[in-house]
Design an enzyme around this catalytic site. Structure first.
Site, mmCIF file in Angstrom:
data_model
loop_
_atom_site.group_PDB
_atom_site.id
_atom_site.type_symbol
_atom_site.label_atom_id
_atom_site.label_comp_id
_atom_site.label_asym_id
_atom_site.label_seq_id
_atom_site.Cartn_x
_atom_site.Cartn_y
_atom_site.Cartn_z
ATOM 1 N N LEU A 93 0.881 -1.172 0.000
ATOM 2 C CA LEU A 93 0.000 0.000 0.000
ATOM 3 C C LEU A 93 0.917 1.221 0.000
ATOM 4 C CD1 LEU A 93 -2.642 -0.879 2.793
ATOM 5 C CD2 LEU A 93 -3.038 -0.905 0.334
ATOM 6 N N ASP A 94 0.462 2.317 -0.603
ATOM 7 C CA ASP A 94 1.253 3.552 -0.570
ATOM 8 C C ASP A 94 1.446 3.999 0.874
ATOM 9 O OD1 ASP A 94 1.240 3.563 -3.283
ATOM 10 O OD2 ASP A 94 -0.151 5.231 -3.535
ATOM 11 N N LYS A 95 2.501 4.762 1.087
ATOM 12 C CA LYS A 95 2.819 5.266 2.426
ATOM 13 C C LYS A 95 1.611 5.964 3.070
ATOM 14 C CE LYS A 95 5.602 8.957 4.418
ATOM 15 N NZ LYS A 95 6.587 9.995 4.127
ATOM 16 N N THR A 100 -1.582 5.605 2.278
ATOM 17 C CA THR A 100 -2.836 4.844 2.266
ATOM 18 C C THR A 100 -2.973 4.062 3.562
ATOM 19 O OG1 THR A 100 -2.602 4.642 -0.129
ATOM 20 C CG2 THR A 100 -4.216 3.217 0.903
#
Length: 299
Positions: free
Chosen positions: A90-92, A94
């Site tokens: 997951l993105d930082k 998110t």
């Protein structure tokens, strides 16, 4: 200086929290993740990923989820102290459902389920504007491109297979870009108010930053707090509608502190029988929903 305004104070605290995550001892970070465990069995451990914590290391990153997996493994009960394994990313910024595997085999098995699109993923996002139509599918390939501006940087962008011919307005097929990856996102509006919408998203493919790019450039509805994909050529804070600023009790000059409102809400893993995993959105996301009066019918 501490902002007087509670809304701005909250935003500042979030930004500070993200930096603090980088400074805490790995044991403390592992403890935080342990408290955020929402499900575990003999194969997997599922956490509700906090905001601002990177999954992988990189330049300038001291702490990330990958690094503390061996410590977290020891802290979890009924765990042979084998390190846990990442299954997806997951993105930082998110938040939400993140699956870790207890063994290499389980991790490979789950990665394959993700790769072959057998995992159903549901995200929630608060976006600016109103998608038209209110539900549909964005099917536009994505590729990474260098942005030429005073500060050259890279961004993911759309690489459509069709374009309009300026001479006669006809739609013509474009030669496919070799580096473009096929990207498909289903979306559905759950609520709309205060010049914003709450969307439910189902990424069918898993391209980097796919949801953010499809919403911003495909639908023209960037995610609230997505300062990277709200414009193409400049690195600048997102410009928020007047009504949104008023409801959030914010000035535009402070918009850069608004966090990304993208949350991995639900994941359905077909392991033997399907495991349905749900994570509540973080507090800041829930508060924003309330302030913007984005009321969703309770499931």
């Amino acid at each position: 200086e501490i902002p007087k305004d509670p809304a701005q104070r909250r935003l500042r605290e979030l930004a500070a929290l993200s930096q603090q995550m980088q400074r805490v001892h790995p044991n403390v970070l592992a403890k935080i993740l342990k408290q955020r465990t929402v499900y575990q069995n003999e194969e997997i451990v599922v956490i509700n990923k906090p905001y601002g914590l990177p999954v992988h290391g990189g330049p300038g990153i001291k702490n990330c989820i990958a690094d503390v997996l061996p410590i977290l493994a020891k802290m979890l009960e009924n765990m042979k102290a084998e390190p846990l394994h990442l299954c997806h990313r997951l993105d930082k910024e998110t938040t939400g459902v993140m699956v870790l595997a207890r063994s290499k085999e389980a991790a490979e098995n789950i990665r394959l389920l993700f790769k072959t699109r057998q995992v159903e993923k549901i995200y929630w996002a608060i976006v600016l504007g109103d998608p038209d139509p209110a539900e549909g599918i964005v099917d536009i390939p994505i590729l990474e491109k260098e942005v030429q501006s005073h500060q050259s940087h890279y961004k993911m962008t759309l690489a459509p297979n069709y374009r309009m011919c300026p001479e006669d307005g006809k739609v013509v097929r474009v030669r496919k870009n070799r580096n473009a990856k096929s990207a498909v996102t289903r979306y559905r509006r759950l609520a709309g108010a205060s010049a914003c919408s709450l969307l439910e998203l189902q990424p069918i493919t898993g391209v980097k930053h796919q949801i953010r790019v499809h919403l911003a450039y495909g639908l023209g509805c960037p995610i609230l707090g997505d300062h990277k994909y709200s414009h193409w050529s400049k690195l600048a804070p997102q410009k928020l509608p007047e009504l949104t600023l008023r409801r959030l009790k914010l000035e535009q000059s402070k918009a850069r502190h608004v966090p990304l409102h993208l949350h991995a809400h639900r994941l359905c893993l077909p392991l033997g029988q399907p495991i349905d995993l749900v994570c509540k959105p973080p507090l800041f996301f829930q508060k924003t929903l309330r302030k913007l009066e984005l009321d969703i019918a309770k499931d």
